[in-house]
Design an enzyme around this catalytic site. Sequence first.
Site, PDB file in Angstrom:
ATOM      1  CD  GLU A  77      -8.153   2.385   6.603  1.00 52.53           C
ATOM      2  OE1 GLU A  77      -8.411   1.588   7.990  1.00 52.53           O
ATOM      3  OE2 GLU A  77      -7.332   2.895   6.264  1.00 52.53           O
TER       4      GLU A  77
ATOM      5  CG  HIS B 292      -6.255  -0.947   8.487  1.00 50.05           C
ATOM      6  ND1 HIS B 292      -5.733   0.275   8.310  1.00 50.05           N
ATOM      7  CD2 HIS B 292      -4.551  -1.487   8.712  1.00 50.05           C
ATOM      8  CE1 HIS B 292      -4.992   0.584   8.858  1.00 50.05           C
ATOM      9  NE2 HIS B 292      -3.905  -0.502   9.269  1.00 50.05           N
TER      10      HIS B 292
ATOM     11  CG  ASP C   1      -0.618  -0.336   2.043  1.00 50.58           C
ATOM     12  OD1 ASP C   1       1.243  -0.686   2.774  1.00 50.58           O
ATOM     13  OD2 ASP C   1      -1.118  -0.363   3.479  1.00 50.58           O
TER      14      ASP C   1
ATOM     15  CG  ASN D  44      -9.703   0.516  11.085  1.00 51.24           C
ATOM     16  OD1 ASN D  44      -8.182  -0.051  10.931  1.00 51.24           O
ATOM     17  ND2 ASN D  44      -9.509   2.126  10.503  1.00 51.24           N
TER      18      ASN D  44
HETATM   19  P1  PGA Z   1       1.756  -1.412  12.594  1.00 44.43           P
HETATM   20  O1  PGA Z   1       0.873  -1.321  11.597  1.00 44.43           O
HETATM   21  O2  PGA Z   1       2.057  -2.682  12.311  1.00 44.43           O
HETATM   22  O3  PGA Z   1       2.607  -0.004  12.499  1.00 44.43           O
HETATM   23  O4  PGA Z   1       0.972  -1.966  13.864  1.00 44.43           O
HETATM   24  C1  PGA Z   1      -0.446  -2.904  10.741  1.00 44.43           C
HETATM   25  C2  PGA Z   1      -1.449  -1.056  10.941  1.00 44.43           C
HETATM   26  O5  PGA Z   1      -1.984  -0.833  10.519  1.00 44.43           O
HETATM   27  O6  PGA Z   1      -1.487  -2.077   9.181  1.00 44.43           O
END
Ligand code: PGA
Length: 239
Positions: A139, A134, A66, A132
Amino acid sequence: MDLQVFSAVVWAERVAAELAGRLAARPSLRLCLPTGDTPSPVYAAFLGAEARGEVSLGAAAVVMLDEWVGLPAGDPARCDVRLRAELLDRLQTPPASFAAIEVDGPDPEEAAGRHDRAAQGLDLAVLGLGMNGHVGFNEPGSAPDDPTGLVRLAVSSREAAVARYGATRVPTAGITVGLARLLEAGECWLLVTGERKARILRRALEEPEGPDCPASYLRRHPRLTVFADEAAAGLLRRG
Ligand code: PGA
């Protein structure tokens, strides 16, 4: 689904070793890689193995999971910048190819379409889990048949670009490999660490699938492996 739970001390080494195993079996692996706090220690462990000559990405194709839209090239929060800094630029042998998401042109929709083609035929999709629910920038509200696309970001995600990753401005949108491509990949890994992810991991794996938690759709994948540390797995029914 295969659930692999390791202690925090060995978690990154074990995931890196799994990745090395996949590359040994198929050096030309096409793999989609994320950025984030979760994969960072895996990349560090992988670099150690690469430096010891135990593994190489030299024949592999790396596809970015992404990217933010609206951050300038080189911004420290950019996913391409971070993946290069944490992994790609530190390899002794770079991957045969790296498909960044080309967000610097005038037409993000077109960039998303090009990246959708790059994300077809993945052997392995490696994912983190957002607080959340995602995965990538899929999302809440995303659908399992979403292709790679230009997406609105949750406010929490846009704010994270600045607060957590030091973005020089607030991104306007994102482009993400879509759930459809992730579900089509030969294999899918969900990496989850830390107690703060325990509730959302339980939501993703043990409650009915639904658009409020895009990660829950990954259970449809015939070869999903969840690599969790003990803290993240702490609320799961196991055994
Ligand atoms: P993180 O992020 O590995 O920094 O916890 C994961 C995400 O939000 O996709």
